[in-house]
Structure formats: C-alpha cells, structure tokens
Design an enzyme around this catalytic site. Structure first.
Site, mmCIF file in Angstrom:
data_model
loop_
_atom_site.group_PDB
_atom_site.id
_atom_site.type_symbol
_atom_site.label_atom_id
_atom_site.label_comp_id
_atom_site.label_asym_id
_atom_site.label_seq_id
_atom_site.Cartn_x
_atom_site.Cartn_y
_atom_site.Cartn_z
ATOM 1 N N HIS A 120 0.799 -1.205 -0.065
ATOM 2 C CA HIS A 120 -0.126 -0.067 -0.019
ATOM 3 C C HIS A 120 0.987 1.130 0.097
ATOM 4 C CE1 HIS A 120 0.895 0.075 4.336
ATOM 5 N NE2 HIS A 120 0.950 -1.229 4.206
ATOM 6 N N GLU B 140 4.505 -5.414 1.173
ATOM 7 C CA GLU B 140 4.255 -6.673 2.127
ATOM 8 C C GLU B 140 3.717 -7.875 1.037
ATOM 9 O OE1 GLU B 140 1.575 -6.171 5.276
ATOM 10 O OE2 GLU B 140 1.011 -4.150 4.323
HETATM 11 CO CO CO Z 1 1.786 -2.640 5.612
HETATM 12 CO CO CO Z 2 2.860 -3.967 8.196
#
Ligand code: CO
Ligand code: CO
Length: 497
Positions: A350, A383
């Site tokens: 993000h 991630e």
């Molecule tokens: Co994150």
């Molecule tokens: Co994180």
C-alpha cells in the site's frame, strides 16, 4: 529433522507482564516524563551522573525511589554468553529516565552491552545476523535515537537505482526536487533507525514459550522510548502484529490474552514507528523450526522482487505478477505433505501518507488488471504473504485493531461513553491505528460498548484478524521505501532482512 530442538540462546528473562510491575495500570509515561524524555536534549547532567541517587528533580516520581538502589552504573560484564566478543570499555550514555526501560534492563540482569553484532541465525530461521560496526547503543537499548544522532544524520536506507535511472541520480532538477523532500526523508530515516533497533531488541527477547502480550509490551515500550514518544509528533504507528500460523495479519493480544509463541509456530511481527506522522511499516516472520524455511524464503524473496520492480511509472499489475511468480516458484514440505506456496491474493502492499497507513493505492501480490502506476515522490510499503492454505483471507476472531476513518464526518453520538472515548482517540491516535489493550492502559477500561457505537457510526473501523484456513501457515515480509526523484530508498532495510 523436525525434532530439532530450539537452541538454548541466552535472552532476557521476561518474568512478569510490564503492567503489573508498574504503577497506574502501566499507563504510558505521564506528560512530565514524556517531556523530560523528549526535550532535555542537553539534560545529560542527570544521565552522566547516573549513580548519584540524591538528585533534585526526582521528588515528583516516587516510584523511582525503589530503583535508586539498583540505579548503579551499567554493569559491564563479559559474563553474559552473548558477549563472546570483548565488550568495549566505554558505553554510550544511557537516557534512562524511563521506568519501563529500567525494568527491561533488570530482565537483562542489568548487563548492558554495546556490541552491534547480534546472532540471529542460531535462533531464528531466515533472519540474518546483525553485523559488527560502530554503534552508540546498548543492549537492551537505552539511548534514544535522537541522542545517538544529534546532528540528525540518521543512517541512509538502502539505495536502489531505478531501472532506467542512471541519469536521475545526477540530474540537477531531480536533485533539487529531492531536497524539497528533505524533512520527510529525515523523519523517515529516524523512524526507520528506531524500527531497526527495536526489532533487533525484539529478536533478543522472542523465544519459544514466551507470552505474546509480554513480547508486544516490550516492543512497544522500547519503540516509545527510542523514538522519544511525544503525543502525535512521534511514536508508535500501529499496534504490534504478532499473528500466528494461519492468521495472516491484524492480531495482537487484548488484555488477558495469555497466548504464547511456541517452537512450531510461524509468527509475523509487524510493527510501525512514526515521526511527524511519517510512518515506517516493516515486518518479518519468526520461525524456529526449519520445516518452514521455504515458506519464509518465498515471502522474503517475493517482497524483494516487489521492491526491485517498484519505481516511478512502474505498473502495479506488473509488480503483482512478478511478486506472484517469485512466490509461487516455491514449495514447502510440512509433516510429509508438499504444498505449493500461494500468494494471498486479497492482501497487498500500500501507499503511505502522513498519519495514513493506507493512503489509497494498493500493490497487488498476484497478477491483476490494475491500470495504476507508481509515481515520483510516493511512499510505499511492499508486503507479501506466502500461504500453504487457500491463498485467500477472511476476517475472523476477536478484534484488537481499530482505526479512525480518515474521512470520518462528525455525527451525533447517542451512546454516553462514545463521545469521551472519541475525544481520547482523537487526541491520542488521531488517524493512526490503535488496539484495545492501549485503551485499557490509558484508563479507558470498559470501552467496548463505546467503541462499538463508534464503529456503528462509521467513525472507527474495526480491523479484525485476517485468516487463511485453519491448519495452514502464513509468512510475511514487509519493507517501506520512498520513490525519491533521484533514486529508490529502502528505508527500513537492515542486516536482518
Ligand atoms: Co503494511
Ligand atoms: Co505492516
């Protein structure tokens, strides 16, 4: 092979929960202490004379009295097993006016070392050791990052050149644009250095059999101390995730949760530090048992792929496809069963903006039809989640994480407790995520109905645990980077991952 016993690694002795050893339900530092910690940049007189117990200015802190006796100079002993190397004779000046850090110090038997090197490999799978080098910090850490780097020359992250970017590094216009981001870059580097030191400490205390709540408390108190927590200007960016096994994310213990981490667990430690709202979001996976190695490697390599593919004008769809390809090239054998590793397709990286952990753009970890691109100046957390399950998560279980809606509009609140609770949340967390344990500790006990009312009103969003199927295992690695005009800076990079 699977009977390989955890190595006996000396670590601190977590005997009791932090809150029981402290007054006021272990509430966070009171205002005065916070100010003391933060603002006495030249207040080293107290610190340098640590053994002198009869100092004025301590009268307002009765609990300190008990500690006076013990408040001797750091004991420098080569006795501890982890200090096989010679202990340098001169230790940095601790900034130890913090009862939590005093307590953590006692758990290390008051032995402070300032060796930068740290052996991770004989306890943890995949995580690398911290290398030797110049280091003005003790273990357990006592010196605030500001005091280690008084000139604000915080360590630079890993610099990656853009794929087409040889020219950018020297381009005068890009360099000028870089300068405009200086404040943000310095804040992020400070937060990143704090994150590294906190996680190095975490790697010292996470051992099979320990309670997750005790581990999280220590990580959080260390985070607060090293970054010199100061209201909304610096502090923890979100609750410490310690999701186990098939739980991929958003689990942290609520008060009373006695879950422990065990030798066969796969635990994702995901915590954040912020300076002026500039957030470092960075995570690693703890596993002691080598059977999960390929699962961890898959996530680690996939995250590296994502970082490498990221860049100005890079397409999200292509980054996602590259991540998936790396991830799904792995297989893992667990208890005689072979699993093709899957990228969890409804989780993603993000963009990050000040006080806004999810700033609107997502970085998929599978190939998709997104037409979005990354842009110059943006900050991202990449991630990736490797799973032996379905590769699809759902919300399940007791909620611990909550966050105010960034665009929440004021609405009339009927519930009597909701208004006061909202005031507290606004002042303490604003739009940063928080957890129920923190509310309890700042005196907001019995908050559950008020919190529910705020969720029902759409002001607060609950973020319940995200789980793959029962019996599966999920690994995660995450780094935060900045798409600077001249280069890509992987801010949260450390020796460990
Ligand atoms: Co994150
Ligand atoms: Co994180």
């Amino acid at each position: 092979m699977e009977t390989l016993k955890p190595e006996k690694i000396p670590a601190c002795d977590i005997e009791k929960p932090i809150e029981t050893a402290l007054p006021k339900n272990g509430a966070p530092l009171n205002e005065k202490e916070k100010i003391d910690n933060h603002d006495d940049s030249e207040g080293s007189d107290e610190e340098t004379k640590a053994p002198d117990a009869s100092k004025p200015g301590e009268e307002a802190k009765p609990k300190k009295k008990k500690k006076k006796k013990k408040k001797a100079k750091p004991v420098i002993e080569a006795g501890a097993e982890e200090t096989k190397e010679a202990v340098p004779s001169k230790l940095p000046t601790p900034t130890l006016q913090n009862p939590y850090i005093e307590m953590i110090k006692k758990e290390f038997d008051n032995v402070l070392i300032n060796e930068r090197a740290q052996d991770n490999a004989s306890t943890f799978r995949i995580l690398r050791d911290w290398k030797a080098g110049e280091y003005h910090q003790t273990m357990p850490p006592t010196v605030q990052v500001d005091k280690q780097f008084p000139k604000k020359d915080f360590p630079i992250g890993e610099i990656q050149q853009y794929k087409d970017g040889a020219k950018r590094i020297t381009n005068a216009e890009k360099k000028e644009k870089d300068l405009l981001m200086e404040d943000q870059i310095i804040a992020l580097r400070k937060a990143a250095e704090c994150h590294r030191q906190v996680r190095k400490f975490a790697q010292k205390i996470i051992r099979p059999g320990k309670r997750l709540i005790d581990i999280c408390d220590r990580i959080e108190e260390m985070n607060r101390h090293l970054v010199a927590e100061n209201g909304l200007k610096a502090g923890i960016a979100f609750p410490t995730g310690c999701s186990l096994n098939h739980v991929a994310a958003h689990y942290t213990p609520n008060t009373g949760d006695t879950t422990t981490i065990e030798y066969n667990d796969v635990c994702k430690i995901d915590f954040g530090t912020h300076v002026d709202g500039h957030i470092i979001d960075c995570a690693f996976t703890v596993a002691f048992n080598p059977i999960y190695d390929n699962l961890l490697k898959a996530a680690q390599e996939a995250t590296e792929t994502g970082i490498r593919e990221a860049g100005i004008d890079a397409r999200m769809s292509e980054i996602g496809a590259a991540i998936q390809e790396t991830m799904e090239s792995y297989e893992v054998e667990i208890k005689g069963e072979v699993y093709k590793v899957k990228s969890i397709r409804n989780l993603n990286g993000h963009s990050i903006a000040p006080y806004k952990i999810h700033a609107g753009k997502t970085v998929p970890i599978v190939k998709n039809a997104s037409t979005q691109k990354m842009e110059e100046g943006e900050q991202y957390a990449i991630e990736t989640f490797a799973s032996t399950g379905k590769g699809w998560i759902q919300e399940e279980g007791e909620c611990s994480h909550y966050m105010k809606d960034f665009d929440a509009h004021p609405v009339p609140l009927r519930h009597p407790k909701a208004k006061g609770l909202l005031n507290h949340i606004n002042q303490t967390y604003s739009t940063l995520a928080f957890c129920r344990k923190w509310l309890d500790r700042s005196g907001e006990t019995g908050h559950l109905m008020g919190l529910k009312a705020l969720c029902d009103a759409g002001i607060i969003n609950p973020c319940p645990p995200l789980v793959d199927i029962r019996g599966s295992y999920v690994a995660q690695f995450e780094h935060t980077f900045l798409l600077r005009p001249t280069c890509k800076e992987v801010l949260s990079r450390g020796d460990d991952y």
